[in-house]
Write a protein that holds these residues in place. Sequence first.
Motif, short mmCIF file in Angstrom:
data_model
loop_
_atom_site.label_atom_id
_atom_site.label_comp_id
_atom_site.label_asym_id
_atom_site.label_seq_id
_atom_site.Cartn_x
_atom_site.Cartn_y
_atom_site.Cartn_z
N LYS A 1 0.64 -1.27 0.09
CA LYS A 1 0.05 0.03 -0.06
C LYS A 1 0.90 1.24 0.01
O LYS A 1 1.40 1.62 1.07
CB LYS A 1 -1.03 -0.06 1.12
N ASP A 2 1.07 1.75 -1.17
CA ASP A 2 1.88 2.92 -1.33
C ASP A 2 1.21 4.23 -0.88
O ASP A 2 -0.19 4.02 -0.86
CB ASP A 2 2.20 3.24 -2.84
N ALA A 3 1.80 5.24 -0.31
CA ALA A 3 1.16 6.40 -0.02
C ALA A 3 0.55 6.96 -0.97
O ALA A 3 0.92 6.83 -2.08
CB ALA A 3 2.05 7.34 0.72
N GLY A 4 -0.38 7.90 -0.84
CA GLY A 4 -1.18 8.48 -1.86
C GLY A 4 -0.32 9.18 -3.16
O GLY A 4 -0.86 8.83 -4.31
N ARG A 5 0.59 9.72 -2.85
CA ARG A 5 1.34 10.80 -4.06
C ARG A 5 2.01 9.29 -4.69
O ARG A 5 2.07 9.52 -6.20
CB ARG A 5 2.26 11.43 -3.61
N LYS A 6 2.49 8.32 -4.14
CA LYS A 6 3.56 7.50 -4.50
C LYS A 6 2.47 6.39 -5.46
O LYS A 6 2.95 5.92 -6.57
CB LYS A 6 4.36 6.76 -3.85
N ALA A 7 1.52 6.18 -4.80
CA ALA A 7 0.32 5.39 -5.52
C ALA A 7 -0.19 5.90 -6.81
O ALA A 7 -0.17 5.20 -7.94
CB ALA A 7 -0.87 4.71 -4.81
N TRP A 8 -0.34 7.28 -6.89
CA TRP A 8 -0.65 8.08 -8.09
C TRP A 8 0.47 7.89 -9.09
O TRP A 8 0.25 7.70 -10.14
CB TRP A 8 -1.03 9.42 -7.70
N LEU A 9 1.67 7.93 -8.54
CA LEU A 9 2.97 8.01 -9.58
C LEU A 9 2.75 6.51 -10.22
O LEU A 9 3.18 6.36 -11.45
CB LEU A 9 4.03 8.34 -8.69
N GLY A 10 2.83 5.85 -9.32
CA GLY A 10 3.08 4.16 -9.60
C GLY A 10 1.95 3.66 -10.69
O GLY A 10 2.12 2.89 -11.52
N GLY A 11 0.67 4.26 -10.61
CA GLY A 11 -0.46 3.86 -11.33
C GLY A 11 -0.45 4.84 -12.62
O GLY A 11 -1.50 4.45 -13.33
N ARG A 12 0.26 5.62 -12.99
CA ARG A 12 0.14 6.52 -14.05
C ARG A 12 0.32 5.65 -15.47
O ARG A 12 1.00 4.54 -15.52
CB ARG A 12 1.28 7.41 -14.15
N LEU A 13 -0.40 5.85 -16.37
CA LEU A 13 -0.58 5.30 -17.50
C LEU A 13 0.16 5.81 -18.64
O LEU A 13 0.45 5.30 -19.65
CB LEU A 13 -1.89 5.08 -17.93
N ARG A 14 0.48 7.05 -18.72
CA ARG A 14 1.16 7.87 -19.89
C ARG A 14 2.47 8.65 -19.05
O ARG A 14 2.10 9.39 -18.07
CB ARG A 14 0.15 8.89 -20.23
N LEU A 15 3.60 8.51 -19.56
CA LEU A 15 4.87 8.96 -18.95
C LEU A 15 5.38 9.76 -20.35
O LEU A 15 5.34 9.43 -21.48
CB LEU A 15 5.70 8.20 -18.57
#
Length: 376
Positions: free
Chosen positions: A270-284
Amino acid sequence: MKITRLSDLADAALCRRLVVKVGSSLLVGKDGVRRAWLEGLVAEIAAARAGGQEVIVVSSGAIALGAAKLGLDKGGRGSLADAQAAAAVGQIALSGLWAELLSAHGVTAAQLLLTLEDLEDRRRYLNATATLTRLLDAGAVPVINENDSVATQEIRFGDNDRLAARVAQAAQANAVLLLSDVDGLFDRNPAEPGAMLLPEVRGVTAEVHAMATGGSSSGMGSGGMTSKLQAAEIAERAGIALAIASGLYDAPIARASAEGIGTLFLPRRKDAGRKAWLGGRLRLKGALVIDAGAARALAKGSSLLAAGVIRVEGEFQRGDAVAIRSEAGETLAHGLAEYDALECARLMGHNSAEHAALLGYAPRSAVVHRDQMVVL
């Protein structure tokens, strides 16, 4: 307490907030809306709410409904213009249908139309989080779909499986249930003799991806098993369980939870909120390819220094999300770049002591700081 089996999806103590994704082929058949089936599903959702659960629906079907009304061939997917026009017509019918059926149980429906950009941009992601939270607190059932009327290739998810996982992340849900036209993940193509349904998956690996087939068997939706595995990857990093189950039967939620028929992907962390958002990004926006020494340092929690970068890919600015890859092409992390692509190219391979002379100004401490990075 964590979700460890499919029956836990119906337990309000373990799964207080559930996202249910409904595929196009389940909502719309050859003769139009599968109304009787949908009435049964809505009854299940209302019962879950009465039992103390909060439910968010991610509903496909707008393009299929609109295409039928407009008389468009290929289910409205013959071109982007057809899909956008079909969605514009179908979305009214779809939201009205959910509102009508939920209202029959005394439940208020709320519509949200999202694009990829809405959940990839940090500020808009937080706005979506606030809206979902307020709607659930007010007792409504949010019904979410991709905003296909305006979404071009550059800003679209392309399937509601990954959208459901990102919505679950934004809403801090406990689990996602993807109702589809298959029972779950099989160890090979389910049409092959001896194919076995996998009841549980602990981590989506390369071997798990190899079991997937690309397309939807109905030909109506846009997401096949590959998109469902990508959704599971997003969910598992955020500490969210994800299940795939068949919606071809009446009362599909009960069939999955009570009879245990489906595949449950257990969360890995369970990543912290910001890191979960980063890890789940679909477009880089680009990528930084690093050497083995830098890869080992990242695994130990270090920031990425320019000395370990061996190649810069793409065009990105400071603050853009980039992938960090090994020389073999494996994505090791996502992070926010501290420099733009040209500066990264100028600094790569050089030690920190050389940076000021190379750039002409006092440099930042890292190319990607560990606080702005999530190791995958």
